[in-house]
Design a protein around this motif. Structure first.
Motif, short mmCIF file in Angstrom:
data_model
loop_
_atom_site.label_atom_id
_atom_site.label_comp_id
_atom_site.label_asym_id
_atom_site.label_seq_id
_atom_site.Cartn_x
_atom_site.Cartn_y
_atom_site.Cartn_z
N ASP A 143 41.57 43.12 51.90
CA ASP A 143 40.91 44.25 51.25
C ASP A 143 39.44 44.22 51.63
O ASP A 143 38.68 43.38 51.15
CB ASP A 143 41.07 44.19 49.73
CG ASP A 143 40.43 45.38 49.02
OD1 ASP A 143 39.70 46.16 49.68
OD2 ASP A 143 40.64 45.54 47.80
N PHE A 146 36.25 46.15 48.91
CA PHE A 146 35.68 45.55 47.70
C PHE A 146 34.28 45.03 47.97
O PHE A 146 33.94 44.65 49.09
CB PHE A 146 36.61 44.42 47.22
CG PHE A 146 36.23 43.83 45.89
CD1 PHE A 146 36.35 44.56 44.73
CD2 PHE A 146 35.77 42.52 45.81
CE1 PHE A 146 36.02 44.01 43.50
CE2 PHE A 146 35.43 41.96 44.59
CZ PHE A 146 35.56 42.71 43.43
N ASP A 171 49.11 38.96 38.55
CA ASP A 171 48.37 40.22 38.30
C ASP A 171 47.07 40.29 39.10
O ASP A 171 46.17 41.05 38.77
CB ASP A 171 48.06 40.36 36.80
CG ASP A 171 47.05 39.33 36.31
OD1 ASP A 171 46.94 38.26 36.94
OD2 ASP A 171 46.35 39.60 35.31
N LEU A 172 46.97 39.51 40.17
CA LEU A 172 45.72 39.41 40.91
C LEU A 172 45.62 40.49 41.98
O LEU A 172 46.61 40.83 42.64
CB LEU A 172 45.62 38.04 41.59
CG LEU A 172 45.83 36.83 40.69
CD1 LEU A 172 45.81 35.56 41.53
CD2 LEU A 172 44.77 36.77 39.59
N HIS A 173 44.42 41.02 42.17
CA HIS A 173 44.15 41.87 43.32
C HIS A 173 43.60 40.95 44.41
O HIS A 173 42.43 40.57 44.38
CB HIS A 173 43.15 42.97 42.98
CG HIS A 173 42.97 43.95 44.09
ND1 HIS A 173 43.43 45.24 44.02
CD2 HIS A 173 42.39 43.82 45.31
CE1 HIS A 173 43.14 45.87 45.15
NE2 HIS A 173 42.51 45.02 45.95
N LEU A 175 42.10 39.54 47.75
CA LEU A 175 41.12 40.00 48.73
C LEU A 175 41.27 39.29 50.07
O LEU A 175 41.10 39.90 51.12
CB LEU A 175 39.70 39.75 48.20
CG LEU A 175 39.32 40.48 46.91
CD1 LEU A 175 38.05 39.89 46.33
CD2 LEU A 175 39.16 41.97 47.17
N TRP A 196 40.23 36.56 45.03
CA TRP A 196 40.85 37.67 44.30
C TRP A 196 39.97 38.09 43.13
O TRP A 196 39.00 37.43 42.79
CB TRP A 196 42.22 37.27 43.78
CG TRP A 196 42.25 36.03 42.92
CD1 TRP A 196 41.88 35.90 41.61
CD2 TRP A 196 42.70 34.72 43.32
NE1 TRP A 196 42.06 34.62 41.16
CE2 TRP A 196 42.56 33.86 42.19
CE3 TRP A 196 43.20 34.19 44.51
CZ2 TRP A 196 42.90 32.52 42.23
CZ3 TRP A 196 43.54 32.85 44.54
CH2 TRP A 196 43.40 32.03 43.41
N TYR A 197 40.36 39.21 42.51
CA TYR A 197 39.72 39.63 41.26
C TYR A 197 40.78 40.29 40.40
O TYR A 197 41.84 40.70 40.89
CB TYR A 197 38.55 40.59 41.53
CG TYR A 197 38.94 41.97 41.99
CD1 TYR A 197 39.10 43.02 41.06
CD2 TYR A 197 39.14 42.26 43.34
CE1 TYR A 197 39.46 44.29 41.48
CE2 TYR A 197 39.49 43.52 43.76
CZ TYR A 197 39.65 44.54 42.83
OH TYR A 197 40.01 45.81 43.24
N HIS A 198 40.50 40.40 39.12
CA HIS A 198 41.37 41.16 38.23
C HIS A 198 40.65 41.40 36.90
O HIS A 198 39.71 40.70 36.53
CB HIS A 198 42.72 40.47 37.98
CG HIS A 198 42.66 39.15 37.29
ND1 HIS A 198 43.67 38.67 36.49
CD2 HIS A 198 41.72 38.16 37.27
CE1 HIS A 198 43.36 37.47 36.02
NE2 HIS A 198 42.19 37.14 36.48
N SER A 199 41.10 42.45 36.21
CA SER A 199 40.68 42.67 34.83
C SER A 199 41.54 41.77 33.96
O SER A 199 42.75 41.67 34.17
CB SER A 199 40.89 44.13 34.43
OG SER A 199 40.08 44.97 35.23
N ARG A 204 36.15 40.85 33.17
CA ARG A 204 36.34 40.93 34.62
C ARG A 204 36.27 39.52 35.19
O ARG A 204 35.36 38.76 34.85
CB ARG A 204 35.23 41.78 35.28
CG ARG A 204 35.19 43.22 34.80
CD ARG A 204 33.87 43.88 35.14
NE ARG A 204 32.73 43.13 34.62
CZ ARG A 204 32.32 43.17 33.34
NH1 ARG A 204 32.98 43.91 32.47
NH2 ARG A 204 31.27 42.46 32.95
N TYR A 232 30.43 42.08 40.84
CA TYR A 232 31.63 42.63 40.18
C TYR A 232 31.74 42.10 38.76
O TYR A 232 31.98 42.86 37.82
CB TYR A 232 32.88 42.26 40.98
CG TYR A 232 34.15 42.45 40.18
CD1 TYR A 232 34.66 43.73 39.94
CD2 TYR A 232 34.83 41.37 39.63
CE1 TYR A 232 35.81 43.92 39.19
CE2 TYR A 232 35.98 41.53 38.88
CZ TYR A 232 36.46 42.82 38.65
OH TYR A 232 37.60 43.00 37.90
#
Length: 237
Positions: A143, A146, A171-173, A175, A196-199, A204, A232
Motif C-alpha cells: 500500500d 498511506f 483486522d490489520l491493514h 502496508l 500495518w495500521y488499524h483502528s 488508532r 497517523y
C-alpha cells in the motif's frame, strides 16, 4: 490600539496552546531483551518532532501511565519495549486512553511485549515468535497510498532483524510484507506482514517491525516511514 494588542496577544497564546497540545510520549521500558538502538531511536524521534511540529517526551517509567498524565499526549510510542512493562492499573489507564481516541505506535520489539495482556496484543497486532540472523531482505510495499509508505519504492531492499510471529491479528491493514524467498529463516509464508495500521477500540494503532539496527535511525526512508506512522497515530490525515 490597546484592544488590537490584546487581541494579538490572545491569538498568539491560542496558537502556542494549540501547538503545545500536540505531544507524543516515547515509552522504552524493557523487562526482557534491551535493544541498543533505543539510545539512538529516542533522539531521532525528538528530531522528527522538532522538524514536524510535535513535542516529544520519553520515559522508561511505567508510573507515567495514569489517566491524568496520558491525557496530554496525542500518541504513545512503544519503542522496542520488551516483556511485562505495565502493571494492572497502568494497563487500565492505557486502555482508557486508547478508548478515548488516543494513538499508538509500536516499533520493532513492541510485539515482544505483554504476552499475557490480550488487549495489548490486539492493539499492536501480532506477537513475536523468533528471528533469524540479521540480513538483507526484500520488502514489498503493498500500500503506497498511506502516509507512512507513499514515499517508499514498491520493492524496498534493506538490512534489519526480521521477526517471525506466533500470532497475527486478522483486522490489520497491511502496508508492507517481507519476501521470504529473499532471505533465510522466514516462517510466516507468503502473508508475512512487516508494517500495518488499524483502528482499534476507539483509537488508532500503527506498527512497524523495522528498526532493530542503529543505522535505521539515520536512514531517511525509514525515518519518513516512522514519521508517517506517528502522524497517523496523532490523527493527521
Amino acid at each position: 490600539m490597546k484592544k488590537l494588542i490584546i487581541i494579538c496577544l490572545l491569538t498568539g497564546l491560542a496558537i502556542i496552546d494549540a501547538a503545545a497540545k500536540t505531544k507524543v510520549l516515547v515509552f522504552c521500558k524493557t523487562a526482557g531483551f534491551h535493544h541498543n538502538s533505543i539510545a539512538v531511536g529516542v533522539p531521532a524521534i525528538m528530531k522528527l518532532g522538532a522538524e514536524n511540529g510535535f513535542a516529544v517526551d520519553s520515559t522508561t517509567n511505567a508510573e507515567k501511565f495514569t489517566t491524568a498524565n496520558l491525557k496530554q499526549y496525542a500518541a504513545v510510542i512503544f519503542l522496542s519495549t520488551t516483556g511485562d512493562v505495565l502493571n494492572d492499573a497502568q494497563q487500565t489507564a492505557f486502555e482508557q486512553y486508547i478508548k478515548a481516541g488516543g494513538g499508538f505506535v509500536g516499533v520493532h520489539a513492541a510485539t515482544d511485549t505483554e504476552y499475557d495482556w490480550a488487549w495489548y496484543g490486539k492493539l499492536v497486532g501480532a506477537y513475536f515468535k523468533s528471528h533469524p540472523k540479521q540480513q538483507e531482505a526484500v520488502l514489498h510495499v503493498v500500500d503506497r497510498d498511506f502516509i507512512a509508505t507513499k514515499h517508499l519504492p514498491e520493492d524496498w531492499k534493506r538490512w534489519d532483524e526480521w521477526y517471525n510471529y506466533k500470532w497475527i491479528a486478522d483486522d490489520l491493514h497491511v502496508l508492507i510484507k517481507i519476501d521470504e524467498k529473499s532471505y533465510t529463516g522466514g516462517e510466516n509464508g507468503d502473508n508475512h506482514p512487516m508494517a500495518w495500521y488499524h483502528s482499534f477500540d476507539g483509537g488508532r494503532a500503527f506498527y512497524t517491525e523495522l528498526g532493530h539496527t542503529d543505522e535505521s535511525y539515520a536512514d531517511p526512508l525509514y525515518l519518513k516511514h516512522l514519521l508517517g506512522g506517528i502522524q497517523y497515530a496523532i490523527g493527521k490525515k
